[in-house]
Design a protein around this motif. Sequence first.
Motif, short mmCIF file in Angstrom:
data_model
loop_
_atom_site.label_atom_id
_atom_site.label_comp_id
_atom_site.label_asym_id
_atom_site.label_seq_id
_atom_site.Cartn_x
_atom_site.Cartn_y
_atom_site.Cartn_z
N LEU A 440 0.85 -1.19 0.00
CA LEU A 440 0.00 0.00 0.00
C LEU A 440 0.89 1.24 0.00
N GLY A 441 1.99 1.14 -0.73
CA GLY A 441 2.89 2.29 -0.82
C GLY A 441 3.86 2.38 0.34
N GLU A 442 4.10 1.26 1.06
CA GLU A 442 5.09 1.26 2.11
C GLU A 442 6.47 1.50 1.51
N PRO A 443 7.42 2.09 2.28
CA PRO A 443 8.76 2.28 1.74
C PRO A 443 9.38 0.93 1.38
N GLY A 444 9.99 0.84 0.20
CA GLY A 444 10.66 -0.40 -0.21
C GLY A 444 9.72 -1.40 -0.86
#
Length: 544
Positions: A440-444
Amino acid sequence: MPIASISLIRHRAITPTATSLFTSNHNNLLYRFSTLRCFTISAKQQQQQQKQNPNNVSKKPPPNKNLLRAKHTFKDYSSLAPILSPEQAPPLSQSQAIGTVAAAQANFMRVIVQSGPSRTADVAPPEGSGIGVELLCVVRAVLKKIKRRVLVGDKVLVGSIDWVDRRGMIENVFQRSSEILDPPVANVDHFLVLFSLEQPRLEPFALTRFLVEAESTGIPLTLALNKSELVDEETLVGWKTRLQSWGYEPVFCSVDSKSGLDALAFILKDQTTVVVGPSGVGKSSLINTLRSSHHASDAEEGDNWFDPILGSKWFEEQRIGEVSTRSGRGKHTTRHVSLLPLSGGGYLADTPGFNQPSLMKVTKQSLAQAFPEVCAVCETLCTSFDSFKLVFFFSSESNAEPDLTCMFQLIASLNYLLQIRKMLIDNEPTKCSFNNCLHLGEPGCVVKGDWERYPYYFQLLDEIRIREEFQLRTFGTKREGDVRFKVGEMGVKQAEPRLEPKKHRRKSRKSINQSILDGLDELDDDDNLDMENDPILRAMKENQ
Ligand SMILES: Nc1nc2c(ncn2[C@@H]2O[C@H](COP(=O)(O)OP(=O)(O)OP(=O)(O)O)[C@@H](O)[C@H]2O)c(=O)[nH]1
Ligand SMILES: [Zn+2]
């Protein structure tokens, strides 16, 4: 109860470990008899080994008298053995046979038995003829007591068979290769997800729900789209391209114009297939057509591979529903399931009334794996790895002189693939920086939102999140089945009832669903949720 107490006292003489297995719970006590059966089997085996190899006699301990006494005490429960493993071929008496449960009605199960000992020719089919016999069976009471459920699709050991009246009693169940909940069917090999292109019109989100539910079982599926005669070529091509981008190769068919049916008949042959899909898409019509002799390409005209009980009707034509003109949906209401024998071999199960996949088995973490387009790269590599193993196997099996250069090349490539696979496994299921990534667009995160079904993924994730949070509050844990499995004596997997705390009765699905709905209402006005750190809520905010 007195019988149970006596058994307990006698059993205490056997072994301290076995004594500790007992509890005061009556159900458990009955279940433990099956454990005891393992003891008696091993005592018998020891005796047999001694007979075969008399030189070893002195090395073996003398037969344990207590064990033999235990065998005698519990001989009434002799068929309550541990669940049978699928390859097991127990010795059968004249009144026993192995079969498949094809339908369940009230307290009776209709079992089609195929194998058995040689029987009198006029009442039972000749051995090896491939023709089955339908038997009307009850389930042995003790199986119900230990909650060893018998499902449609189960392979079972039938005893006390009256071959003339076609009656019998299910004595034990073989271990299942799979088990689905909605509808409850065991040993399903394949799903046919059926939708219609028109009447009712194909809806991508509804289709996604059915696909996700089927994918979450890990059972292979085929996607078929019926009523193809109602749309033009352009629409067909459009859907084909679209579904290919989801990771599916649809089979277009039409029961009305009889197109695409041979392809489906070929796919379904010799498998147990459950046909799922919304109401009115033509599931029953398709099943009836495929079961008619016209489409059993390999079966001869009128060739029925099983012999039904006179007057029984359960395997006959499925009722075809009307499509409501106002809603464009079907009107079926019954919810029962039967395996309908295909004349060329295999079974089909219709699912009337199971029109809304519950997604109960799907978790937030497993949802992405039900979308083939998310792990397309991973799958390609795994498939090539599997075919590679096959090539390697064949080359080492051949009688020709081994070509060393070729072999080294193979080993080098195998190594390379193993490395890639390890990399994928390390990062499974998502290949993202952290392995519980929900994309959901988390970093990495490597999964971007540039795929067509991303909004559906998002919507389903939200639905599952709400359900999981509710379950966590209500049950303290995620709900699991009512039976857990334990590896018992001799590595045999055994089912054990999982009792709910306090209550020993399972809540009906209706009341659970109702309480979930009530709980969802409560949850809406709850302010205890971790708003800041919840990735779904964060992504929802960002998408607004
Ligand atoms: N035009 C057209 N109509 C079809 C086709 N196949 C089935 N139908 C019609 O669709 C309607 C619904 O068919 P069913 O077979 O009852 O549908 P179902 O999926 O079993 O529905 P439920 O039992 O409610 O789950 C019936 O009126 C069928 O005659 C087809 O290929 N083309
Ligand atoms: Zn991710």
